[in-house]
Write a protein that holds these residues in place. Sequence first.
Motif, PDB file in Angstrom:
ATOM      1  N   LEU A 159      -1.240   5.608   3.007  1.00  0.00           N
ATOM      2  CA  LEU A 159      -0.160   4.581   2.735  1.00  0.00           C
ATOM      3  C   LEU A 159       1.086   4.208   3.431  1.00  0.00           C
ATOM      4  O   LEU A 159       1.581   5.016   4.206  1.00  0.00           O
ATOM      5  CB  LEU A 159       0.349   5.378   1.425  1.00  0.00           C
ATOM      6  CG  LEU A 159       1.209   4.419   0.440  1.00  0.00           C
ATOM      7  CD1 LEU A 159       0.262   4.028  -0.897  1.00  0.00           C
ATOM      8  CD2 LEU A 159       2.351   5.269  -0.138  1.00  0.00           C
ATOM      9  N   ARG A 160       1.239   2.899   3.491  1.00  0.00           N
ATOM     10  CA  ARG A 160       2.395   2.539   4.272  1.00  0.00           C
ATOM     11  C   ARG A 160       3.537   1.699   3.194  1.00  0.00           C
ATOM     12  O   ARG A 160       2.915   0.876   2.469  1.00  0.00           O
ATOM     13  CB  ARG A 160       2.164   1.423   5.312  1.00  0.00           C
ATOM     14  CG  ARG A 160       1.083   1.998   6.200  1.00  0.00           C
ATOM     15  CD  ARG A 160       0.756   0.813   7.396  1.00  0.00           C
ATOM     16  NE  ARG A 160       0.621  -0.446   6.703  1.00  0.00           N
ATOM     17  CZ  ARG A 160       0.742  -1.615   7.223  1.00  0.00           C
ATOM     18  NH1 ARG A 160       1.354  -1.813   8.400  1.00  0.00           N
ATOM     19  NH2 ARG A 160       0.626  -2.566   6.632  1.00  0.00           N
ATOM     20  N   TYR A 161       4.844   2.529   3.113  1.00  0.00           N
ATOM     21  CA  TYR A 161       5.810   1.510   2.417  1.00  0.00           C
ATOM     22  C   TYR A 161       6.438   0.878   3.469  1.00  0.00           C
ATOM     23  O   TYR A 161       7.069   1.227   4.417  1.00  0.00           O
ATOM     24  CB  TYR A 161       6.708   2.927   1.908  1.00  0.00           C
ATOM     25  CG  TYR A 161       5.927   4.112   1.156  1.00  0.00           C
ATOM     26  CD1 TYR A 161       5.790   3.811  -0.366  1.00  0.00           C
ATOM     27  CD2 TYR A 161       5.436   5.068   1.639  1.00  0.00           C
ATOM     28  CE1 TYR A 161       5.147   4.799  -0.873  1.00  0.00           C
ATOM     29  CE2 TYR A 161       5.030   6.112   0.963  1.00  0.00           C
ATOM     30  CZ  TYR A 161       4.790   5.874  -0.273  1.00  0.00           C
ATOM     31  OH  TYR A 161       4.202   6.805  -1.047  1.00  0.00           O
TER      32      TYR A 161
ATOM     33  N   GLU B 127       8.437   6.601  -4.437  1.00  0.00           N
ATOM     34  CA  GLU B 127       6.954   6.409  -3.638  1.00  0.00           C
ATOM     35  C   GLU B 127       5.643   6.979  -4.484  1.00  0.00           C
ATOM     36  O   GLU B 127       4.715   6.428  -4.369  1.00  0.00           O
ATOM     37  CB  GLU B 127       6.858   7.654  -2.557  1.00  0.00           C
ATOM     38  CG  GLU B 127       7.357   9.005  -2.911  1.00  0.00           C
ATOM     39  CD  GLU B 127       7.697   9.949  -1.579  1.00  0.00           C
ATOM     40  OE1 GLU B 127       6.913  10.816  -1.405  1.00  0.00           O
ATOM     41  OE2 GLU B 127       8.474   9.473  -0.888  1.00  0.00           O
TER      42      GLU B 127
ATOM     43  N   ARG C 149       8.564  -2.452   2.149  1.00  0.00           N
ATOM     44  CA  ARG C 149       9.836  -2.817   1.855  1.00  0.00           C
ATOM     45  C   ARG C 149      10.084  -2.092   0.410  1.00  0.00           C
ATOM     46  O   ARG C 149       9.407  -1.738  -0.414  1.00  0.00           O
ATOM     47  CB  ARG C 149       9.906  -4.450   1.700  1.00  0.00           C
ATOM     48  CG  ARG C 149      10.000  -4.898   2.983  1.00  0.00           C
ATOM     49  CD  ARG C 149      10.350  -6.427   2.847  1.00  0.00           C
ATOM     50  NE  ARG C 149       9.722  -7.132   1.632  1.00  0.00           N
ATOM     51  CZ  ARG C 149       8.678  -8.103   1.591  1.00  0.00           C
ATOM     52  NH1 ARG C 149       8.158  -8.371   2.902  1.00  0.00           N
ATOM     53  NH2 ARG C 149       8.254  -8.726   0.624  1.00  0.00           N
ATOM     54  N   GLU C 150      11.510  -2.036   0.121  1.00  0.00           N
ATOM     55  CA  GLU C 150      11.848  -1.708  -1.280  1.00  0.00           C
ATOM     56  C   GLU C 150      11.492  -2.628  -2.329  1.00  0.00           C
ATOM     57  O   GLU C 150      11.608  -3.798  -2.024  1.00  0.00           O
ATOM     58  CB  GLU C 150      13.539  -1.122  -1.392  1.00  0.00           C
ATOM     59  CG  GLU C 150      13.829  -0.247  -0.123  1.00  0.00           C
ATOM     60  CD  GLU C 150      15.362  -0.094  -0.158  1.00  0.00           C
ATOM     61  OE1 GLU C 150      16.147  -1.022  -0.633  1.00  0.00           O
ATOM     62  OE2 GLU C 150      15.826   0.758   0.758  1.00  0.00           O
TER      63      GLU C 150
ATOM     64  N   TYR D  48       3.972   3.999  -6.452  1.00  0.00           N
ATOM     65  CA  TYR D  48       3.377   3.146  -5.301  1.00  0.00           C
ATOM     66  C   TYR D  48       1.928   3.591  -5.726  1.00  0.00           C
ATOM     67  O   TYR D  48       0.915   2.996  -5.744  1.00  0.00           O
ATOM     68  CB  TYR D  48       3.726   3.084  -3.930  1.00  0.00           C
ATOM     69  CG  TYR D  48       5.031   2.411  -3.853  1.00  0.00           C
ATOM     70  CD1 TYR D  48       4.867   1.229  -3.223  1.00  0.00           C
ATOM     71  CD2 TYR D  48       6.231   3.064  -3.761  1.00  0.00           C
ATOM     72  CE1 TYR D  48       6.070   0.624  -2.777  1.00  0.00           C
ATOM     73  CE2 TYR D  48       7.460   2.495  -3.520  1.00  0.00           C
ATOM     74  CZ  TYR D  48       7.330   1.064  -3.054  1.00  0.00           C
ATOM     75  OH  TYR D  48       8.524   0.272  -2.558  1.00  0.00           O
TER      76      TYR D  48
ATOM     77  N   ALA E 114       3.718  -2.736   0.397  1.00  0.00           N
ATOM     78  CA  ALA E 114       3.238  -1.580   0.455  1.00  0.00           C
ATOM     79  C   ALA E 114       1.679  -1.833   0.691  1.00  0.00           C
ATOM     80  O   ALA E 114       0.995  -2.958   0.283  1.00  0.00           O
ATOM     81  CB  ALA E 114       3.279  -0.367  -0.360  1.00  0.00           C
TER      82      ALA E 114
ATOM     83  N   THR F 211      -2.378   0.402   1.295  1.00  0.00           N
ATOM     84  CA  THR F 211      -3.018   1.778   1.113  1.00  0.00           C
ATOM     85  C   THR F 211      -4.451   1.394   1.728  1.00  0.00           C
ATOM     86  O   THR F 211      -4.965   0.359   1.388  1.00  0.00           O
ATOM     87  CB  THR F 211      -2.993   2.479  -0.288  1.00  0.00           C
ATOM     88  OG1 THR F 211      -3.439   3.791   0.225  1.00  0.00           O
ATOM     89  CG2 THR F 211      -3.804   2.089  -1.257  1.00  0.00           C
TER      90      THR F 211
END
Length: 184
Positions: free
Chosen positions: A85-87, A46, A89-90, A49, A135, A137
């Motif tokens: 922030l949004r995660y 994280e 996908r890997e 990112y 991701a 942000t």
Amino acid sequence: MSEQPAHEETAVTEQNAAAADDGTSLPLFHRTVRPEWIDYNGHMSEAFYVLVFGYATDAMMIETGLHAGYRESTGCSLYTAESHLRYLREVAAGSHLAVRTRLLGVDAKKARFCHELYVVGAPDDVPEPEAAPVATTELLALHVDQRAGRTAPFPDSVRERLASLVEPAPAWAGRSIAEVPAAR
């Protein structure tokens, strides 16, 4: 090759090649996921990112006149006051990343903008129109006079450049973190 500091403009000139055709948006920012960015779960950690998004913010600053020379001559810079922030996908080691930056609003002393992170096929590729970000942000930044220790108005030329880039917010922008009900 070692990572260049975020404040160095060469990081942008080498990695920031794909500009929008119409001139009303910012160039894409590119990076490749380094092996040391991979965590114990086997994907990008994280913190990295945030690092990539930070470099994309630096690129936006350069493109809008808030470059190193501006900061040195005025003592002013952008400070991030808030972010979300949004995660989604890997991301694997060696993935090629492209960051799209959108200005969502600007006033005398602050700017709201967002970054969308995409995995692309090659180092300078552009995301496919139907591609979904891995991701995102959203940030609120303040223009700060570091010598005075307080916010200050943008110079007209910078504010006008930022304003010329404002576009509608994507559907995901403006969200907050969902509440989690208390356990009973």
